[in-house]
Each structure stands twice: as structure tokens, then as C-alpha cells.
Design an enzyme around this catalytic site. Structure first.
Site, PDB file in Angstrom:
ATOM      1  CG  HIS A 164      -2.218  -0.994   1.190  1.00 51.71           C
ATOM      2  ND1 HIS A 164      -2.899  -0.979  -0.024  1.00 51.71           N
ATOM      3  CD2 HIS A 164      -2.307  -2.025   2.020  1.00 51.71           C
ATOM      4  CE1 HIS A 164      -3.598  -2.055   0.361  1.00 51.71           C
ATOM      5  NE2 HIS A 164      -3.342  -2.913   1.719  1.00 51.71           N
ATOM      6  CG  ASP A 180      -2.913  -8.495   0.423  1.00 49.08           C
ATOM      7  OD1 ASP A 180      -2.268  -8.899   1.660  1.00 49.08           O
ATOM      8  OD2 ASP A 180      -3.955  -7.695   0.541  1.00 49.08           O
ATOM      9  CG  HIS A 211      -6.641  -5.396   1.342  1.00 44.32           C
ATOM     10  ND1 HIS A 211      -6.078  -6.291   2.376  1.00 44.32           N
ATOM     11  CD2 HIS A 211      -7.863  -5.127   1.808  1.00 44.32           C
ATOM     12  CE1 HIS A 211      -6.906  -6.297   3.569  1.00 44.32           C
ATOM     13  NE2 HIS A 211      -7.925  -5.639   3.168  1.00 44.32           N
TER      14      HIS A 211
HETATM   15  N1  Q9C Z   1     -12.482  -0.538   8.346  1.00 46.12           N
HETATM   16  C1  Q9C Z   1      -2.667  -5.554   4.153  1.00 46.12           C
HETATM   17  O1  Q9C Z   1      -3.342  -6.706   4.257  1.00 46.12           O
HETATM   18  N2  Q9C Z   1      -7.737  -1.312   7.158  1.00 46.12           N
HETATM   19  N3  Q9C Z   1      -3.182  -4.272   4.529  1.00 46.12           N
HETATM   20  C2  Q9C Z   1      -9.059  -1.305   6.873  1.00 46.12           C
HETATM   21  C3  Q9C Z   1     -11.459  -0.863   7.151  1.00 46.12           C
HETATM   22  C4  Q9C Z   1      -6.596  -1.322   6.565  1.00 46.12           C
HETATM   23  C5  Q9C Z   1      -4.678  -4.059   4.982  1.00 46.12           C
HETATM   24  C6  Q9C Z   1      -9.982  -0.574   7.703  1.00 46.12           C
HETATM   25  C7  Q9C Z   1      -6.535  -2.699   5.873  1.00 46.12           C
HETATM   26  C8  Q9C Z   1      -4.953  -2.851   5.421  1.00 46.12           C
HETATM   27  C9  Q9C Z   1      -1.152  -5.614   3.716  1.00 46.12           C
HETATM   28 ZN    ZN Z   2      -4.294  -7.344   2.402  1.00 50.39          ZN
END
Ligand code: Q9C
Ligand code: ZN
Length: 329
Positions: free
Chosen positions: A152, A184, A186
Site C-alpha cells: 500500500h 493479497d 487488497h
Molecule cells: N475498516 C494489508 O493487508 N484497514 N493491509 C481497513 C477498514 C486497513 C490491509 C479498515 C487494511 C490494510 C497489507
Molecule cells: Zn491485505
């Protein structure tokens, strides 16, 4: 073939993630790595410590001012996250006020700052770099247990548990074409941005459709790259409730795109948060399916596996071991 980690990941252990109306326990914990290492050690598979990298490596992707910001987190700050964010066209941040900089260099409150951030983030970059070193020395497979994750993070912007983009820094060191295949849950918005205008790194990502999933403002199928990079950014969004067979079909599509590009190296942004019982994400993938992913990735001869997300502490070791057995079986 080696598996690397760096012990400084332990220095970053935030307690909370500010999340909507509730703070939740921080999912991206040191136990993730501990549990993966235990699963490997039980099988007698050794883990090596990565050598610390030099700063030039981090500067190859991130701006000096962003690096300085991460390096100089005030010692007296226990744990803090921004709640006011910069947007383009507004006044520039003050160079002396920490809160002002925090909202400028981070895009969400999911990435709390604590005193150990710098050491952990540099250790994580070092872990990814140890993998590409190994591939360049002639090995065909290397695994990096990176923590914190990286996909990210972009040039001057952290978020989503990520500070430095480990896999982008690693890919940038390679002298031949490389694909970053992002599995991943995301979308890897940072990686996409970093390589958006180049044809030397292809970015292919399968992720939960960002019209209704984090990180929301990147990751659509029509984001295909720009200039020389046109056609080398391939987003393959799927529903967040996708079954294993839907995922498997999309993985075959992704692999076809990689084969068409025909890179020398394939680096995988390996998240385990599509696992069915992931506490913050989750699709229909069973722990056994990670063995299938490993088998399919055997199509590529120079392969680096770089850890991103995956937050089920009971399953992450088993999932990773299955992947590894698929890769090496
Ligand atoms: N309520 C990775 O898997 N939080 N990052 C979202 C939504 C962030 C995930 C909150 C999630 C990041 C590397
Ligand atoms: Zn993720």
C-alpha cells in the site's frame, strides 16, 4: 532456496487500529511471523536472517523527506495515527509540526506510528532485498517473511499497515523485466502507482473489488498504466465473497497475463487474507488451496515470494507451509 526474515519486525507492535467507530486490536502483529516460522521449523525447514540493507536502496523508491519522516518519529510518542489528512491543492504541511506531517505522509489511520517503526520497516525492506539477491545469484526461489507489509506504500505515502514498499524496492534492483503478481486480498495501490508509467515492471493484481473494498480509490480494471506503462498494469477485481473456484479461474487468467509478458523474474505480493477465516477480510480460500497456488507458480523459474497481509494467527503458518510445499513439491 532460502527463507528470510529480520528480527527487528518485533519492534513494531501497535495495540490498536482506529477503524470506523471502534478501535480494534491491531491485526498486523509480530505473532504472524512467529507463527509462520514455527510452522517451518516443525518441518525442519530453516529460516535465515537477512543482512541489513543500505539507505540507497530505500531512496531508489521513496522520497528523502518521507524517509526522514519515518526515521524521526518522536521518541516520546507511544502510539499515534493521523485523523486529519492532506489533499492535493491545499496548503503544504509545516516542516516542524509532527501532526501536520503525519496527515501528509499517511493516507489512513491504519498505520499507527510507534518508536520501533523505523527499525522494523528497514528490516522488512532488507528481507525483500535478500530474496532478490539470492535470485540474482542464480537461485530459483526465495521467500521473504516481510513485516510490516509494503504494497500500500508509494513514493511519499504510507497506509494500510505499510511504510516502505518492500517488493517495489526489491523489483527496482533487478536488471531485467519483472512481474509483480499481487495475490493479497487488497489492491496494492502503492505498487501500482510506483510502476504505473514503466514497461519494465508489469503489475498484475487479483483483489476484492475496490468499488466496495479498501483501499477504495485505486484498483479498477480500467487502470491500465500510462505512457510507456500503458498495458502493463493489470487489475483483476473479484467479489469479496468469491469462491475458491472463482479465485482459481482468475489466478489462471493472471498467470496467462504474466506468461504473455514473459518476464525474467516474478515477485509475488503474497497475502493470506483471502483465506476463508481471515478476521479482517477473507474470501472462500481454504488452507489447502495455497498448495495449489504454489503448484501453479512453479510455471515461473525465478520466483520471489514476499509476504504482505494475512491475519488469521491460527492459520497463517499452515497456509504458508502449504504454499511452500506446492512450490517445492
Ligand atoms: N475498516 C494489508 O493487508 N484497514 N493491509 C481497513 C477498514 C486497513 C490491509 C479498515 C487494511 C490494510 C497489507
Ligand atoms: Zn491485505
Amino acid at each position: 532456496m532460502s527463507i528470510y526474515y529480520h528480527p527487528t519486525h518485533e519492534k513494531y507492535r501497535p495495540k490498536f487500529e482506529f477503524s470506523g467507530f471502534n478501535n480494534r486490536v491491531y491485526p498486523e502483529q509480530p505473532n504472524r511471523i512467529d507463527n509462520i516460522i514455527s510452522a517451518f521449523l516443525v518441518e525442519g525447514i530453516p529460516i535465515k536472517e537477512a543482512e541489513l540493507c543500505n539507505m540507497e536502496m530505500i531512496k531508489s523508491i521513496h522520497s528523502d523527506d518521507y524517509i526522514e519522516f519515518i526515521r524521526n518519529i518522536p521518541e516520546d510518542i507511544a502510539e499515534i495515527a493521523p485523523t486529519v489528512f492532506y489533499r492535493k491543492g491545499r496548503s503544504d504541511p509545516s516542516s516542524s509540526n509532527f501532526f501536520s506531517k503525519m496527515g501528509y505522509y499517511l493516507f489512513d489511520p491504519s498505520t499507527p506510528l510507534t518508536s520501533g517503526v523505523w527499525e522494523a520497516a528497514v528490516g522488512s525492506v532488507s528481507t525483500a532485498l535478500a530474496c532478490v539477491d539470492e535470485l540474482q545469484k542464480g537461485e530459483n526461489l526465495a521467500v521473504g517473511l516481510c513485516r510490516p507489509p509494503g504494497h500500500h506504500a508509494s513514493e511519499s505515502l504510507g497506509g494500510g499497515y505499510c511504510f516502505f514498499n518492500n517488493i517495489a524496492i526489491a523489483a527496482g534492483q533487478l536488471d531485467k523485466d519483472a512481474t509483480i503478481l499481487d495475490l493479497d486480498y487488497h489492491h496494492g495501490n502503492g505498487t501500482q502507482e510506483i510502476f504505473y508509467t514503466t514497461d519494465q515492471v508489469q503489475y498484475v493484481s487479483i483483489h476484492a473489488d475496490t468499488r466496495s473494498n479498501y483501499p477504495f480509490y485505486w484498483g479498477r480494471a480500467d487502470e491500465r498504466g500510462e505512457g510507456r506503462g500503458d498495458g502493463y498494469n493489470i487489475n483483476l477485481p473479484i467479489s469479496s465473497t468469491s469462491s475458491e473456484s472463482t479465485y482459481d479461474d482468475m489466478l489462471d487468467t493472471a498467470i496467462e497475463h504474466v506468461k504473455q509478458y514473459n518476464p525474467e523474474y516474478v515477485l509475488v505480493s503474497m497475502g493470506f487474507d483471502c483465506y476463508v477465516d481471515d478476521p479482517i477480510a477473507g474470501m472462500g480460500l481454504s488452507s489447502d488451496y495455497y498448495r495449489t497456488i504454489g503448484e501453479k507458480l512453479q510455471d515461473f523459474s525465478k520466483l520471489g515470494i514476499i509476504l504482505e497481509g494475512g491475519y488469521n494467527l491460527d492459520a497463517i503458518g499452515k497456509c504458508f507451509l502449504n504454499l511452500y510445499q506446492g512450490l517445492t513439491g
